[in-house]
Design a protein around this motif. Structure first.
Motif, mmCIF file in Angstrom:
data_model
loop_
_atom_site.group_PDB
_atom_site.id
_atom_site.type_symbol
_atom_site.label_atom_id
_atom_site.label_comp_id
_atom_site.label_asym_id
_atom_site.label_seq_id
_atom_site.Cartn_x
_atom_site.Cartn_y
_atom_site.Cartn_z
ATOM 1 N N LEU A 111 -77.944 53.346 -8.569
ATOM 2 C CA LEU A 111 -78.162 54.559 -9.360
ATOM 3 C C LEU A 111 -79.013 55.535 -8.566
ATOM 4 O O LEU A 111 -79.963 55.144 -7.886
ATOM 5 C CB LEU A 111 -78.893 54.216 -10.664
ATOM 6 N N LEU B 85 -80.881 56.425 -15.962
ATOM 7 C CA LEU B 85 -79.885 57.102 -16.792
ATOM 8 C C LEU B 85 -80.451 57.535 -18.128
ATOM 9 O O LEU B 85 -81.243 56.827 -18.740
ATOM 10 C CB LEU B 85 -78.712 56.153 -17.069
ATOM 11 N N GLN C 100 -74.430 58.678 -20.944
ATOM 12 C CA GLN C 100 -73.318 57.869 -20.445
ATOM 13 C C GLN C 100 -73.136 58.119 -18.942
ATOM 14 O O GLN C 100 -73.074 59.259 -18.508
ATOM 15 C CB GLN C 100 -72.052 58.262 -21.216
ATOM 16 N N PRO C 101 -73.059 57.057 -18.152
ATOM 17 C CA PRO C 101 -73.006 57.248 -16.696
ATOM 18 C C PRO C 101 -71.736 57.950 -16.223
ATOM 19 O O PRO C 101 -70.648 57.736 -16.758
ATOM 20 C CB PRO C 101 -73.074 55.818 -16.146
ATOM 21 N N ARG C 102 -71.914 58.801 -15.215
ATOM 22 C CA ARG C 102 -70.804 59.492 -14.557
ATOM 23 C C ARG C 102 -70.839 59.148 -13.070
ATOM 24 O O ARG C 102 -71.834 58.611 -12.573
ATOM 25 C CB ARG C 102 -70.939 61.003 -14.748
ATOM 26 N N ASP D 19 -73.871 59.904 -10.929
ATOM 27 C CA ASP D 19 -75.137 59.193 -11.114
ATOM 28 C C ASP D 19 -75.331 58.089 -10.083
ATOM 29 O O ASP D 19 -76.397 57.474 -10.022
ATOM 30 C CB ASP D 19 -75.199 58.572 -12.515
ATOM 31 N N GLY E 32 -72.237 49.776 -18.574
ATOM 32 C CA GLY E 32 -72.749 51.097 -18.887
ATOM 33 C C GLY E 32 -73.937 51.018 -19.826
ATOM 34 O O GLY E 32 -74.964 51.673 -19.630
ATOM 35 N N ARG F 118 -78.309 51.397 -19.208
ATOM 36 C CA ARG F 118 -79.183 52.212 -20.050
ATOM 37 C C ARG F 118 -80.105 51.365 -20.900
ATOM 38 O O ARG F 118 -80.894 51.897 -21.673
ATOM 39 C CB ARG F 118 -78.348 53.117 -20.970
ATOM 40 N N HIS G 21 -72.727 53.566 -26.060
ATOM 41 C CA HIS G 21 -73.340 54.803 -25.597
ATOM 42 C C HIS G 21 -73.572 55.817 -26.693
ATOM 43 O O HIS G 21 -73.944 56.944 -26.416
ATOM 44 C CB HIS G 21 -72.508 55.421 -24.472
ATOM 45 N N GLU H 245 -66.568 56.017 -14.045
ATOM 46 C CA GLU H 245 -66.586 57.184 -14.940
ATOM 47 C C GLU H 245 -65.300 57.237 -15.781
ATOM 48 O O GLU H 245 -65.345 57.488 -16.991
ATOM 49 C CB GLU H 245 -66.733 58.479 -14.135
#
Lengths: 336, 336
Positions: B8, B12, B15-17, B20, B50, B54, B251, B317
């Motif tokens: 990473l 975060l 929601q991860p993209r 990131d 995901g 977080r 998320h 993603e």
């Protein structure tokens, strides 16, 4: 030849109180073709009737109109018959009774009772719908056995009390939750639970932890999602949950109760919905197993009895407010 | 001797993209005592990662710090060993892998694979955690048989696709719900479900009613409480519900998902929480039953493959946004 019955004074908009009812004289009902007319001996007062009167019971009916009879299971004695199945003098049980001196019972809605089996009013408690509910949940849905630790809320109530006693008969341990010292004493001293905790006491959740011999393998839920969450958060992995009533929601003017999905998944729980109506065809199986328990004193439910139909509204208000101790029954008349 | 891994860029907050993540060079990990060091061949990208990044996965961990390896199940080949259980060149599966060229696997966390059993990447899909989840839900929790009608959401996903195929192998009928025409075609044409409905189409609930041959006896829930409510409201009395993931909640910055108690009671449902971790000790039982299905083409999962570690962030993603078709796998290297 007039009789009396209890009716609503007005359409309900809140939890029913004694003042919402009145007792009127009425013409006795006609005996239906294929059915019987019967004199009520005992009538059961049940929490679900409160919601049914307001039209909130499982969304199945609109609010009850004024001046209609109030429904209630009855033990009654046949005074007129238009079916070969019943003779005058027979004592019967019906779920389709009313708070009245006399009732008409349509074909297929009466079940003959054997007065030698148990005291007649037991057919409204330990051998009635509360007992059937407990038996169905404990023995048919959850299949309780000797390794189980059963945690029951509303343990002083008719269903909860029977749940713990039947669980113990099956070899399990039973821990109750009830509100107030008097109810706790009833659950431990009369119903024989292994322990009972007073949820109205300070630090009651610590007392619950101390009372549990190990994590519960079955939570029997009668009351509310808040109580279920407290119970299930202590449960063993793969515990069963019998969801039976959520009684305190019958009159909550609030969104319908919801169960946290994360708790079900995290506990790997098995949540079992129970609707007692489905078990009416099993009533004779239940009686065959449970009537000996009642005669031997192993299954007993305390009774909160009003003598005479006049006492029904006040007893029902007490029930609605949770101030009753045991099963609420109105003794309307003596058998002849 | 440097290797690459994905980390990473920052802690975060959403929601991860793809943005990131970054790919950094790093020193290969040391071979742990009792374990192995292995070259990653395939790494699985999973939705739960995901939420784990977080810190939202079942409340079990804080958010992932920056510059730590991203977790993922791997198929990998041993390049250094400090245990007699594995030799250099062995191909293994581990749940404790990472998005990296090389990984260290501690004692007890690798499982040797037979390359003749199935294509290696199948151990991340049909024979991996998604397949194990489906098998555990269908055969162990719900015990599906020939009389069942199984309604599955996220039917084009790896778990949902395997659920329907295993249910059909067990003689049941399988009806899927998926998002978009391409996924619906996959579910029907490739996975062989009896029917599949596109929940993104107008009037899709009517289409669902038309597609159901009768009321479902099992609802397999991967996605959301809203979808569960839609499914369960169509279920037969006493239907089972497997609660598996509630993926769309991983998320959601919203209260935790709740299930309407009235629906569970009204349907007399049996709601079964499923946590696949509990079934890791049963992996060999699962493989013994399911590997022949994979070899015979009766159980197959579409794959959405990125070639090379560089492709991992963009594929992840795509997975987070539900745009993937099939199981997301990064092919990192060829076996030697």
């Amino acid at each position: 030849m007039a009789m009396r019955h209890v009716v609503l004074k007005h359409v309900l908009s809140a939890q029913p109180r004694a003042d919402d009812f009145q007792i009127l004289e009425a013409t006795p009902p006609a005996c239906p073709d294929g059915g019987v007319r019967a004199r009520v001996l005992y009538v059961s007062l049940d929490p679900y009737v409160g919601s049914r009167l307001r039209g909130r019971h499982m969304g199945e009916a609109p609010p009850a109109p004024m001046r209609e009879p109030i429904p209630g299971a009855c033990v009654a004695q046949v005074v007129e018959t238009r079916t070969p199945d019943f003779a005058i003098g027979d004592v019967v049980h019906t779920m389709e009774g009313a708070w009245a001196d006399e009732i008409a019972i349509a074909a297929g809605h009466a079940r003959k009772l054997d007065p030698a089996m148990a005291p007649l009013q037991a057919h409204l408690s330990a051998l009635g719908m509360p007992g059937l509910t407990a038996w169905a949940g404990v023995t048919q849905r959850a299949r309780v056995g000797a390794d189980d630790i059963v945690l029951v809320d509303a343990a002083a109530g008719a269903v909860g009390g029977a749940v713990g006693q039947i669980a113990r008969i099956k070899g399990a341990r039973a821990i109750g939750v009830a509100g107030g010292a008097e109810k706790v004493r009833l659950v431990v001293n009369e119903y024989g639970f292994d322990a009972c905790v007073d949820y109205k006491a300070p630090d009651w959740e610590k007392a619950l932890d101390a009372a549990l011999p190990a994590a519960p393998t079955l939570c029997f839920e009668n009351v509310s999602v808040a109580m279920l969450t407290t119970m299930l958060s202590r449960a063993a992995p793969y515990a069963r949950v019998v969801l039976c009533g959520l009684v305190d929601q019958y009159h909550a003017d609030a969104p319908p109760p919801q169960i946290p999905a994360g708790l079900i998944i995290g506990k790997r729980a098995q949540v079992l919905g129970l609707v007692v109506y489905d078990f009416y065809p099993r009533w004779s199986d239940f009686l065959a197993e449970a009537a000996p328990w009642v005669r031997e004193g192993r299954l007993r439910i305390a009774e909160d009895v009003a003598h005479g139909l006049n006492g029904a509204p006040a007893l029902f208000e007490k029930l609605m407010q949770g101030r009753n101790i045991g099963k609420c029954i109105v003794a309307v008349a003596e058998p002849s």
